[in-house]
Design a protein around this motif. Structure first.
Motif, PDB file in Angstrom:
ATOM      1  N   GLY A  77       0.793  -1.297  -0.069  1.00  0.00           N
ATOM      2  CA  GLY A  77      -0.048   0.079   0.088  1.00  0.00           C
ATOM      3  C   GLY A  77       0.943   1.492   0.082  1.00  0.00           C
ATOM      4  O   GLY A  77       0.664   2.332  -0.539  1.00  0.00           O
ATOM      5  N   LEU A  78       2.065   1.405   0.583  1.00  0.00           N
ATOM      6  CA  LEU A  78       2.921   2.391   0.612  1.00  0.00           C
ATOM      7  C   LEU A  78       3.410   2.827  -0.806  1.00  0.00           C
ATOM      8  O   LEU A  78       3.640   3.811  -1.016  1.00  0.00           O
ATOM      9  CB  LEU A  78       3.959   2.134   1.734  1.00  0.00           C
ATOM     10  CG  LEU A  78       3.866   1.932   3.079  1.00  0.00           C
ATOM     11  CD1 LEU A  78       5.049   1.805   3.853  1.00  0.00           C
ATOM     12  CD2 LEU A  78       3.247   3.302   3.752  1.00  0.00           C
ATOM     13  N   ILE A  79       3.795   1.562  -1.495  1.00  0.00           N
ATOM     14  CA  ILE A  79       4.222   1.761  -2.904  1.00  0.00           C
ATOM     15  C   ILE A  79       3.193   2.525  -3.580  1.00  0.00           C
ATOM     16  O   ILE A  79       3.312   3.570  -4.524  1.00  0.00           O
ATOM     17  CB  ILE A  79       4.840   0.440  -3.487  1.00  0.00           C
ATOM     18  CG1 ILE A  79       5.714  -0.134  -2.519  1.00  0.00           C
ATOM     19  CG2 ILE A  79       5.393   0.645  -4.887  1.00  0.00           C
ATOM     20  CD1 ILE A  79       7.004   0.551  -2.281  1.00  0.00           C
ATOM     21  N   PHE A  80       1.894   1.844  -3.534  1.00  0.00           N
ATOM     22  CA  PHE A  80       0.993   2.446  -4.371  1.00  0.00           C
ATOM     23  C   PHE A  80       0.289   3.785  -4.194  1.00  0.00           C
ATOM     24  O   PHE A  80       0.213   4.690  -5.006  1.00  0.00           O
ATOM     25  CB  PHE A  80      -0.259   1.291  -4.205  1.00  0.00           C
ATOM     26  CG  PHE A  80      -1.687   1.843  -5.362  1.00  0.00           C
ATOM     27  CD1 PHE A  80      -1.524   1.185  -6.392  1.00  0.00           C
ATOM     28  CD2 PHE A  80      -2.516   2.501  -4.830  1.00  0.00           C
ATOM     29  CE1 PHE A  80      -2.419   1.344  -7.275  1.00  0.00           C
ATOM     30  CE2 PHE A  80      -3.765   2.729  -5.802  1.00  0.00           C
ATOM     31  CZ  PHE A  80      -3.458   2.121  -6.867  1.00  0.00           C
ATOM     32  N   TYR A  81       0.287   3.955  -2.687  1.00  0.00           N
ATOM     33  CA  TYR A  81      -0.354   5.388  -2.276  1.00  0.00           C
ATOM     34  C   TYR A  81       0.701   6.342  -1.897  1.00  0.00           C
ATOM     35  O   TYR A  81       0.495   7.553  -1.605  1.00  0.00           O
ATOM     36  CB  TYR A  81      -1.262   5.232  -1.190  1.00  0.00           C
ATOM     37  CG  TYR A  81      -2.477   4.446  -1.307  1.00  0.00           C
ATOM     38  CD1 TYR A  81      -3.482   5.190  -2.197  1.00  0.00           C
ATOM     39  CD2 TYR A  81      -2.765   3.214  -1.065  1.00  0.00           C
ATOM     40  CE1 TYR A  81      -4.731   4.467  -2.333  1.00  0.00           C
ATOM     41  CE2 TYR A  81      -4.212   2.361  -1.427  1.00  0.00           C
ATOM     42  CZ  TYR A  81      -5.039   3.119  -2.141  1.00  0.00           C
ATOM     43  OH  TYR A  81      -6.061   2.510  -2.594  1.00  0.00           O
ATOM     44  N   GLY A  82       1.996   6.141  -1.849  1.00  0.00           N
ATOM     45  CA  GLY A  82       2.994   6.992  -1.395  1.00  0.00           C
ATOM     46  C   GLY A  82       3.153   8.209  -2.192  1.00  0.00           C
ATOM     47  O   GLY A  82       3.275   9.340  -1.610  1.00  0.00           O
ATOM     48  N   VAL A  83       2.960   8.345  -3.567  1.00  0.00           N
ATOM     49  CA  VAL A  83       2.635   9.642  -4.367  1.00  0.00           C
ATOM     50  C   VAL A  83       1.207   9.902  -4.499  1.00  0.00           C
ATOM     51  O   VAL A  83       0.799  11.007  -4.338  1.00  0.00           O
ATOM     52  CB  VAL A  83       3.476   9.631  -5.634  1.00  0.00           C
ATOM     53  CG1 VAL A  83       2.964  10.532  -6.622  1.00  0.00           C
ATOM     54  CG2 VAL A  83       4.899   9.366  -5.288  1.00  0.00           C
ATOM     55  N   ALA A  84       0.192   8.649  -4.669  1.00  0.00           N
ATOM     56  CA  ALA A  84      -1.054   9.148  -5.149  1.00  0.00           C
ATOM     57  C   ALA A  84      -2.049   9.907  -3.886  1.00  0.00           C
ATOM     58  O   ALA A  84      -2.594  10.736  -4.527  1.00  0.00           O
ATOM     59  CB  ALA A  84      -1.625   7.740  -5.559  1.00  0.00           C
TER      60      ALA A  84
END
Length: 501
Positions: A98-105
């Motif tokens: 989830g961190l990878i997916f939402y880190g920027v998003a």
């Protein structure tokens, strides 16, 4: 053995029926889940808000109370894993992909559509980071800590099965062995399935997005399904080797890759800007934590809906994930004291999560607000790779990002099917391979069905629905934990007094 067989086959049958429902009547499935999700958000959003706040406050009270000295295990037992390995495993299982997916998003989504005020402003940028910290920070990990603490205490101190129903004994007594206990365990199983299905869905979506961005591979459901099937083989293989081999190795690999990516963004990006922004927003988050944790705006419908669609969704996600993550954290935490356990689980990963959003989100906000690049206009799965493209060594970073997404994908899934195996084999610390294989297939099928019928929105709906009954169970569990702590410490004190006399 019969209890295990009944529990396993009952849960598996329900899972298969859900998959069949989605295959035969996808529109009906999506309609029912969307309607139910909206009813839950509108009627019980406040309940999620209070539950999560209560877990956070309760975790800190337990840690600094006399209960903090209690050991999760027998006297003389030492921790099974070193602190770095222990941290790596609980972090990888807890939030990884989830961190990878939402880190920027996520910061960019809140920047474009803030909880209040005008979008695209400096204030919106700060709010985007603050609310990302809230959703992934101390409150989220507090939910895990209380549930994991309870499971670990019963498993390693009292030699009880690692089942959710077991932890309710102080409140409902022997009824945990009847229909009520079975219903609790089945609820935990399906909360786990739906909660982890989100990770599989966003993982396959982002891997596909990265491959499309770098190599032009089509970005569609068919490719995402192939990604899910390939990774299914990998995470079942990893789970088959057990915690001390496949899962342990992958967890350590995740931590190394995540650290590399984080440092790369910090060093190659806008270092001073990012650190100053993180300092300001993290301090503001800590200062406003209580206000943000209880915030609702009943007189402002648009703002109130934002809270339900964002904050309440995350609370339901963490509640739904708690049987899976907490069972896994409990499994690897033998020998720790209650105080060490809570402070590590609540504070350490939460600070890392906020730093992650500060670095990735901070760089994205700089590119968008200061340099005028349209980061906010990118899709959720492409936003990370768009930011990477603006940094030196963008090709290397993109490859590292895809590898990290894949390893987090595998780690979350193999940890999940290991836990599902435990939940349906009477709490066995080493569930049979056939059980793990079955849950691996069902988990992938449910993720595929929900992605097919409603995309990420369908996955979110399933999580919000599954989290509601589980939240009630978790509150009862927390009350039972305090009760059993008090009883056991009184017995221990009485025994010491008798020995002294």
């Amino acid at each position: 053995m019969n209890k295990f067989t009944n529990m396993f086959w009952t849960s598996l049958t329900i899972g298969v029926l859900f998959v069949i429902w989605g295959v035969l009547f996808p529109e009906h499935l999506l309609s029912v889940m969307t309607t139910t999700k909206n009813q839950v958000l509108n009627t019980f959003g406040w309940f999620y808000q209070f539950c999560v706040a209560l877990f956070f406050i309760g975790a800190l009270v337990i840690a600094f109370s006399r209960f903090g000295q209690i050991k999760l295990g027998k006297e003389g037992e030492t921790p099974e894993y070193s602190r770095p390995t222990w941290f790596a495993m609980l972090f990888s299982a807890g939030m990884g992909i989830g961190l990878i997916f939402y880190g920027v998003a996520e910061p960019m989504t809140h920047y474009e559509s803030p909880p209040y005020g005008e979008s695209g402003t400096i204030e919106a940028a700060k709010l985007g980071l603050k609310y990302s910290y809230l959703h992934w920070g101390f409150s989220a990990w507090a939910v895990y800590s209380v549930v994991a603490l309870t499971l670990a205490y019963y498993k390693f101190k009292k030699d009880k099965p690692g089942l959710m129903s077991t932890t309710l004994y102080p409140v409902i007594g022997d009824r945990i062995n009847g229909p009520i206990g079975k219903l609790v365990d089945i609820t935990a199983v399906f909360a786990t399935l739906f909660g982890v299905a989100i990770s599989l869905g966003i993982g396959s979506s982002q891997i596909n997005g990265g491959l499309h961005y770098m190599f032009g591979i089509p970005n569609n459901y068919g490719v995402q399904l192939v990604i899910m099937l390939v990774t299914m083989v990998l995470f079942i293989t990893s789970a088959a080797t057990g915690i001390s081999k496949g899962i342990k190795i992958l967890s350590n690999t995740n931590l190394i890759l995540a650290g590399f990516l984080l440092l790369s963004f910090l060093v190659l990006g806008q270092t001073q800007f990012v650190l100053e922004l993180y300092s300001a927003t993290f301090g503001s988050y800590v200062q406003d934590l209580i206000h943000m944790s209880f915030r609702f705006t009943p007189f402002q419908e648009d703002s109130n809906q934002w809270i339900k669609d964002n904050t309440i969704f995350y609370w339901s996600w963490w509640v739904a994930w708690s049987p899976f993550v907490s069972t896994f954290i409990a499994r690897v935490s033998k020998g720790r004291t209650v105080r060490e356990f809570i402070l590590t689980v609540v504070i350490a990963p939460a600070v890392v999560c906020t730093l992650w959003f500060g670095v990735f989100g901070g760089n994205a906000l700089f590119l968008d607000y200061v340099q005028g690049l349209d980061v906010a206009g990118q899709s959720l799965e492409n936003s990370l790779f768009f930011v990477m493209e603006q940094l030196p060594f963008s090709g290397l970073l993109s490859i590292a990002g895809i590898i990290l997404i894949s390893t987090f994908f595998i780690t979350s899934a193999d940890s999940a099917i290991f836990v599902l195996g435990m939940q349906t084999s009477n709490g066995s610390l080493n569930p049979p391979f056939f059980v793990k294989l079955s849950w691996g297939i069902i988990l992938t099928a449910i993720a595929a069905i929900l992605m097919w019928t409603g995309g990420i929105g369908g996955l979110q709906a399933a999580t919000i629905i599954a989290g509601l009954p589980l939240a009630v169970i978790l509150l009862i569990m927390g009350a039972g934990l305090i009760k059993v702590f008090r009883t056991d410490m009184m017995k221990q004190k009485k025994k010491k007094d008798q020995h002294a006399a």
